[in-house]
Enzyme design. Structure first.
Site, short mmCIF file in Angstrom:
data_model
loop_
_atom_site.label_atom_id
_atom_site.label_comp_id
_atom_site.label_asym_id
_atom_site.label_seq_id
_atom_site.Cartn_x
_atom_site.Cartn_y
_atom_site.Cartn_z
N CYS A 15 33.05 40.84 23.48
CA CYS A 15 34.00 41.90 23.11
C CYS A 15 34.67 41.64 21.77
O CYS A 15 35.27 42.54 21.19
CB CYS A 15 35.07 42.05 24.19
SG CYS A 15 34.39 42.49 25.78
N HIS A 56 41.65 45.29 21.20
CA HIS A 56 40.55 45.47 22.16
C HIS A 56 41.13 46.11 23.42
O HIS A 56 42.16 45.67 23.93
CB HIS A 56 39.94 44.10 22.48
CG HIS A 56 38.93 44.16 23.58
ND1 HIS A 56 37.97 45.14 23.67
CD2 HIS A 56 38.72 43.34 24.65
CE1 HIS A 56 37.22 44.93 24.73
NE2 HIS A 56 37.66 43.85 25.35
N ASN A 59 36.80 49.94 28.75
CA ASN A 59 36.46 48.79 27.91
C ASN A 59 35.00 48.94 27.43
O ASN A 59 34.08 48.87 28.23
CB ASN A 59 36.64 47.51 28.74
CG ASN A 59 36.29 46.25 27.97
OD1 ASN A 59 35.68 46.30 26.90
ND2 ASN A 59 36.66 45.10 28.52
O1 UT7 Z 1 36.64 42.42 27.74
C1 UT7 Z 1 37.22 41.44 28.51
C2 UT7 Z 1 36.85 41.45 29.91
N1 UT7 Z 1 37.70 41.38 31.01
C3 UT7 Z 1 39.00 41.59 31.16
O2 UT7 Z 1 39.73 41.82 30.24
C4 UT7 Z 1 39.56 41.52 32.55
C5 UT7 Z 1 41.00 41.13 32.60
N2 UT7 Z 1 41.52 41.24 33.96
C6 UT7 Z 1 41.92 42.43 34.48
O3 UT7 Z 1 41.88 43.44 33.80
C7 UT7 Z 1 42.46 42.44 35.89
O4 UT7 Z 1 42.55 41.12 36.37
C8 UT7 Z 1 41.62 43.32 36.88
C9 UT7 Z 1 41.78 44.79 36.55
C10 UT7 Z 1 40.14 42.92 36.81
C11 UT7 Z 1 42.12 43.11 38.29
O5 UT7 Z 1 43.50 43.45 38.39
P1 UT7 Z 1 44.51 42.49 39.17
O6 UT7 Z 1 45.83 43.12 39.14
O7 UT7 Z 1 44.37 41.11 38.56
O8 UT7 Z 1 43.95 42.56 40.62
P2 UT7 Z 1 43.48 41.35 41.56
O9 UT7 Z 1 42.18 40.81 41.07
O10 UT7 Z 1 44.62 40.42 41.74
O11 UT7 Z 1 43.23 42.10 42.90
C12 UT7 Z 1 44.30 42.60 43.69
C13 UT7 Z 1 43.72 43.31 44.88
C14 UT7 Z 1 42.63 42.51 45.59
O12 UT7 Z 1 42.75 42.75 46.99
P3 UT7 Z 1 43.43 41.67 47.96
O13 UT7 Z 1 42.59 40.43 47.81
O14 UT7 Z 1 44.82 41.49 47.42
O15 UT7 Z 1 43.36 42.33 49.29
C15 UT7 Z 1 41.35 43.13 45.10
O16 UT7 Z 1 40.30 43.02 46.03
O17 UT7 Z 1 43.07 44.51 44.46
C16 UT7 Z 1 41.76 44.57 44.95
N3 UT7 Z 1 40.93 45.30 44.03
C17 UT7 Z 1 40.80 46.65 44.06
N4 UT7 Z 1 41.33 47.56 44.90
C18 UT7 Z 1 41.01 48.85 44.69
C19 UT7 Z 1 40.21 44.83 42.98
N5 UT7 Z 1 39.60 45.85 42.36
C20 UT7 Z 1 39.95 46.98 43.01
C21 UT7 Z 1 39.65 48.34 42.86
N6 UT7 Z 1 40.19 49.23 43.70
N7 UT7 Z 1 38.84 48.79 41.86
#
Ligand code: UT7
Length: 330
Positions: free
Chosen positions: A121, A255, A285
């Site tokens: 990225c 980004h 993204n």
């Molecule tokens: O170009 C660079 C590449 N990557 C990035 O920049 C990624 C950076 N990270 C992020 O943007 C965030 O960490 C995410 C958007 C990927 C995730 O957000 P988060 O607030 O960190 O969520 P989390 O991973 O802590 O997940 C919280 C909950 C989980 O459920 P439990 O375990 O608490 O029951 C996930 O399973 O949200 C759940 N979850 C979803 N729920 C509904 C994860 N994805 C989804 C979804 N819809 N799409």
């Protein structure tokens, strides 16, 4: 070819263009196939929709279209280009031939070399930084294209990753200049941290039979704090190296990985979020194309004036990070 002596000591962006595939996939479209909701995606990422390619549409097609628009905007013909740099991590082929060559060939850039650059990225800040030197040393127009079709590398059943990405391309044409348009860049990496975003498609992973391409595997939670910390550092480094305060910079083009990441950077730096240009809501993204697509959108909106200072800043797999300081000169 005879070497010409540098008469113009700087490089500037003379033209910019972008291309998003027509097909739009909204969060609501994803609700049908994934256990997710529009509300979750918007509140956790700021994304409402993304553009995705259709069958038969490829990374080089988007790159060629963005490049044509940038050349047109610059008033430079493909034959005048001395170098084509394509940044991508989702090119038409795994490596051979490079998407840079496909774009060079399709444009008819017959006097240009073609090279691919992959720093995920962060590809655009890296490419711009390297292109600057070539443009000045060889006194030649250089095309930088960032093109991505990440949608074909996603596991569409992995809700924590697939909702984040979209497809698209952005391009700029650099030309030699009397005054500094591309002023400076900061490029960095932490190669010890690469395990948080990988794709097992390389010689380390010999193919088993006719298995299809491997998907992107990402630990988004681990990337988040790195992204916030490193974006702030890149911005501060660029400002410090150039003896500037942030309020002397008219636009920051980050980004677009997650709206919350950008909000956190603004909060840490104690500046209003409005200082950062955001278009993640409707493009998601687009990896290396994220910054040039955003820059083109900002330019087309009429918000950039000649002489404005612009900071770009990005981070990505590798891990990589970087940014550029530009003075808009067109
Ligand atoms: O170009 C660079 C590449 N990557 C990035 O920049 C990624 C950076 N990270 C992020 O943007 C965030 O960490 C995410 C958007 C990927 C995730 O957000 P988060 O607030 O960190 O969520 P989390 O991973 O802590 O997940 C919280 C909950 C989980 O459920 P439990 O375990 O608490 O029951 C996930 O399973 O949200 C759940 N979850 C979803 N729920 C509904 C994860 N994805 C989804 C979804 N819809 N799409």
């Amino acid at each position: 070819m005879e070497k010409s002596s540098p008469t113009k000591p700087f490089a500037r962006i003379a033209g910019i263009g972008s291309c998003l595939p027509e097909k739009v996939m909204t969060n609501h479209d994803l609700e049908g196939s994934l256990e997710t909701t529009d509300e979750w995606i918007v509140s956790h990422t700021g994304i409402r929709e993304r553009h995705v390619v259709v069958e038969g549409q490829n990374c080089s097609d988007l790159g060629v279209e963005a490049a044509r628009r940038a050349l047109d905007d610059a008033g430079v013909s493909a034959e005048e280009l001395g170098l084509v740099i394509c940044t991508t991590c989702s090119g038409d082929y795994a490596n051979l031939p490079t998407t840079a060559c496909l774009i060079q060939g399709a444009l008819g850039a017959v006097h240009a070399g073609a090279v691919e650059l992959n720093s995920a990225c962060t590809g655009f800040p890296y490419a711009l930084g390297l292109a600057r030197g070539y443009c000045v040393e060889h006194q030649t127009p250089v095309l930088v294209v960032a093109a991505e079709v990440i949608s074909r590398l996603l596991d569409w059943s992995d809700r924590s990753t697939c909702i984040l990405f979209g497809d698209g391309a952005g391009a700029v044409v650099l030309t030699p200049s009397e005054t500094p348009g591309l002023v400076d860049e900061v490029l960095g990496a932490d190669g010890t941290g690469g395990g948080v975003l990988i794709r097992q498609e390389g010689t380390r992973f010999p193919r088993q039979g006719n298995a299809g391409p491997h998907f992107i595997e990402m630990n988004g939670k681990a990337i988040f704090p790195f992204a916030v910390r490193i974006m702030e550092r890149v911005i501060r480094d660029l400002l410090e190296r150039n003896h500037l305060q942030l309020d002397e910079v008219q636009h920051v083009v980050p980004h677009q990985a997650n709206r919350r990441i950008i909000e956190a950077v603004a909060r840490h730096m104690e500046v209003p979020l409005e200082r950062f240009f955001l278009n993640i809501e409707h493009v998601a993204n687009i990896s290396s194309a994220s910054v040039p697509v955003a820059l083109d959108e900002l330019y087309r909106s009429g918000a950039i004036r000649k002489g404005d200072r612009i900071l770009t800043v990005g981070f990505g797999a590798g891990l990589t990070f970087g940014g550029n300081l530009l003075v808009w000169d067109k």
